[in-house]
Design an enzyme around this catalytic site. Structure first.
Site, short mmCIF file in Angstrom:
data_model
loop_
_atom_site.label_atom_id
_atom_site.label_comp_id
_atom_site.label_asym_id
_atom_site.label_seq_id
_atom_site.Cartn_x
_atom_site.Cartn_y
_atom_site.Cartn_z
N GLY A 117 6.10 -7.29 -13.14
CA GLY A 117 5.77 -7.92 -14.42
C GLY A 117 6.33 -7.09 -15.55
O GLY A 117 6.64 -5.90 -15.39
N ARG A 199 -3.05 4.21 -17.18
CA ARG A 199 -1.71 4.80 -17.20
C ARG A 199 -1.55 5.67 -18.44
O ARG A 199 -1.45 5.17 -19.57
CB ARG A 199 -0.65 3.69 -17.17
CG ARG A 199 -0.84 2.81 -15.93
CD ARG A 199 0.20 1.74 -15.81
NE ARG A 199 -0.14 0.83 -14.72
CZ ARG A 199 0.43 -0.34 -14.51
NH1 ARG A 199 1.39 -0.75 -15.30
NH2 ARG A 199 0.05 -1.11 -13.51
N HIS A 283 1.67 -0.01 -5.01
CA HIS A 283 2.06 -0.56 -6.30
C HIS A 283 2.99 0.41 -7.04
O HIS A 283 2.98 0.50 -8.27
CB HIS A 283 0.80 -0.84 -7.13
CG HIS A 283 0.85 -2.10 -7.95
ND1 HIS A 283 0.12 -3.21 -7.64
CD2 HIS A 283 1.52 -2.41 -9.08
CE1 HIS A 283 0.33 -4.14 -8.55
NE2 HIS A 283 1.19 -3.67 -9.45
N GLY A 315 7.85 1.44 -2.23
CA GLY A 315 7.42 2.66 -2.92
C GLY A 315 8.41 3.78 -2.73
O GLY A 315 8.51 4.35 -1.64
N GLY A 337 11.19 -1.91 -6.29
CA GLY A 337 10.62 -2.27 -7.58
C GLY A 337 11.46 -1.75 -8.73
O GLY A 337 12.13 -2.51 -9.44
C1 LIG Z 1 7.46 -2.40 -14.18
C2 LIG Z 1 6.75 -2.76 -12.91
C3 LIG Z 1 5.94 -3.89 -12.87
C4 LIG Z 1 5.29 -4.24 -11.67
N1 LIG Z 1 4.54 -5.40 -11.63
C5 LIG Z 1 4.02 -5.81 -10.45
C6 LIG Z 1 3.35 -7.05 -10.34
O1 LIG Z 1 3.27 -7.83 -11.30
N2 LIG Z 1 2.82 -7.39 -9.13
C7 LIG Z 1 2.91 -6.55 -8.04
O2 LIG Z 1 2.44 -6.88 -6.95
N3 LIG Z 1 3.56 -5.36 -8.13
C8 LIG Z 1 4.12 -4.98 -9.29
N4 LIG Z 1 4.79 -3.79 -9.35
C9 LIG Z 1 4.91 -2.96 -8.15
C10 LIG Z 1 6.16 -3.34 -7.34
O3 LIG Z 1 6.06 -4.64 -6.82
C11 LIG Z 1 6.36 -2.36 -6.17
O4 LIG Z 1 5.21 -2.34 -5.38
C12 LIG Z 1 6.72 -0.95 -6.62
O5 LIG Z 1 7.46 -0.95 -7.79
C13 LIG Z 1 7.48 -0.25 -5.50
O6 LIG Z 1 7.79 1.06 -5.87
P1 LIG Z 1 9.23 1.50 -6.46
O7 LIG Z 1 9.23 1.09 -7.89
O8 LIG Z 1 9.21 2.97 -6.29
O9 LIG Z 1 10.28 0.79 -5.65
C14 LIG Z 1 5.43 -3.43 -10.53
C15 LIG Z 1 6.27 -2.31 -10.58
C16 LIG Z 1 6.92 -1.97 -11.76
C17 LIG Z 1 7.83 -0.77 -11.75
#
Ligand SMILES: Cc1cc2nc3c(=O)[nH]c(=O)nc-3n(C[C@H](O)[C@H](O)[C@H](O)COP(=O)(O)O)c2cc1C
Length: 387
Positions: A117, A199, A283, A315, A337
């Protein structure tokens, strides 16, 4: 242009033949993106550096940050550093195949774009931009919560929708139906978003969660309506329990992928309650601090599931070797992500395409060097976790 650069560009063009890789960049990126720029960063870390220079501080911190002391954020990365590969040699790896069948879908790669998001902090309509990059790159993509229905055209073949749940059975059913009607191939149900998390970076920046829709910077003099500190305890879905999976399934015949599992007991419960797949995820270190790194949580969750449904993980993935490690520890596929967001923040759609290309190229190379030419040949014997 140097010969090496020219060759790199030619290779990239060959890879993306017919793609709009070098199409006009979105207005919000302000500067024209040229091919030389996109080819500049040689890895995902360098894409982050470029994105950081271009993004508003509020936006950069929102994306890069984790919760509180960011222990889990760091742990996600260091778990990969503490996991080493034991490659096999004298295996024919002249062909390396990234293809996999997953929940009735045929995927060209086990690297999938995670829901995120607040992409509008980077660019207006960023979910469409990322989806367009996924379409070109033939990558499965999960759109962010709340934007599941707007991708009217050019929808990637394997497009998933994300929800953190809704209060009633009726609204869950309606949601599932709408995803199906919109061409969604799966629903990703995020289960670790019970409350808005704490956060520190957002609190310090007086980040307003409203910016996730409107983008930053705010109009001069505009006061945050809902500063992060006030939103901190905001309930999202604290009442959601396992029966929610059934509610979604009664609305539409779509696979439900439960995202946000860390405890092996929950992995087993997800199977019992009808999940079609789970994502071992914290997350990206953004919900609860000091929880286990996902790579460390993965083996026990895989064992608890016992092959009954596929297990995914996310992650900290920044390299092709990270993907090999996750698959070796039992993940069927991985989600990324921040990596595509750094591509987006650096160069818009061409940046996302380049990030996807880079990770897939690195994965292919790592599989070739590990003696594992197919995803099925990657197993626990080629990996060792140590501290
Ligand atoms: C800016 C941002 C927004 C995110 N928003 C969501 C979301 O709306 N729903 C969700 O399930 N995970 C959300 N995540 C988590 C990602 O889906 C994911 O689990 C995570 O970013 C994985 O880690 P990485 O960034 O190290 O790859 C978000 C991550 C980021 C960086």
């Amino acid at each position: 242009m140097t010969t090496t650069r020219r060759n790199a560009l030619r290779n990239l063009l060959a890879f993306t033949a017919g793609s709009p890789l070098f199409a006009q960049s979105p207005d919000a990126l302000k500067e024209k993106v040229n091919d030389e720029d996109v080819l500049g960063p040689v890895n995902i870390h360098e894409f982050e550096i470029v994105a950081r220079k271009k993004l508003h501080k509020l936006a950069y911190d929102f994306i890069a940050g984790g919760v509180e002391d960011e222990q889990t954020l760091r742990a996600n990365r260091s778990a990969f550093e503490h996991t080493v590969l034991l490659p096999r040699v004298m295996v024919d790896t002249s062909k390396v195949d990234l293809h996999l069948s997953f929940l009735g879908m045929e995927l060209d790669s086990p690297i999938i774009i995670a829901p995120s998001g607040g992409k509008n902090l980077v660019l207006p309509n960023a979910d469409e931009v990322v989806a367009a990059a996924a379409l070109v790159s033939k990558t499965a993509v999960c759109s962010a919560t709340g934007v599941q229905l707007l991708l009217s055209e050019g929808k990637p073949l394997n497009w998933w929708a994300n929800t953190i749940g809704s209060p009633t059975e009726a609204s869950a059913k309606t949601y599932a139906k709408r995803v199906k009607e919109s061409g969604g191939k799966a629903i990703v149900l995020t289960v670790d978003n019970q409350y808005q998390s704490n956060r520190d970076r957002n609190n310090r920046n007086k980040f307003d969660y409203g910016y996730m829709q409107t983008g930053v910077p705010p109009t001069a003099g505009q006061k945050p309506r809902r500063p992060a500190t006030a939103a901190m305890w905001e309930p999202h879905t604290p009442g959601m329990t396992w029966n929610y999976i059934g509610w979604l399934k009664s609305g539409a015949n779509l696979p439900v992928i439960v995202k946000g599992i860390l405890n092996p007991e929950d992995a087993a419960l997800a199977v019992q309650n009808g999940a079609d797949a789970i994502v071992v995820s914290n997350h990206g270190g953004r919900q609860m601090d000091t929880v286990i790194a996902t790579l460390d949580a993965l083996p026990a969750c895989v064992d608890a599931v016992g092959g009954r449904i596929p297990v995914l993980m996310d992650g900290g993935i920044r390299r092709g070797t990270d993907v090999v490690k996750a698959l070796a520890l039992g993940a069927k596929a991985v989600l990324i992500g921040r990596a595509p967001l750094w591509g987006l923040g650096a160069f818009g759609q061409p940046g996302v395409e380049r990030v996807l290309w880079m990770l897939n190229a690195e994965l292919k190379l790592a599989m070739g060097l590990a003696g594992t030419p197919t995803l099925a040949s990657i197993n626990r014997k080629i990996v060792k976790q140590h501290r």
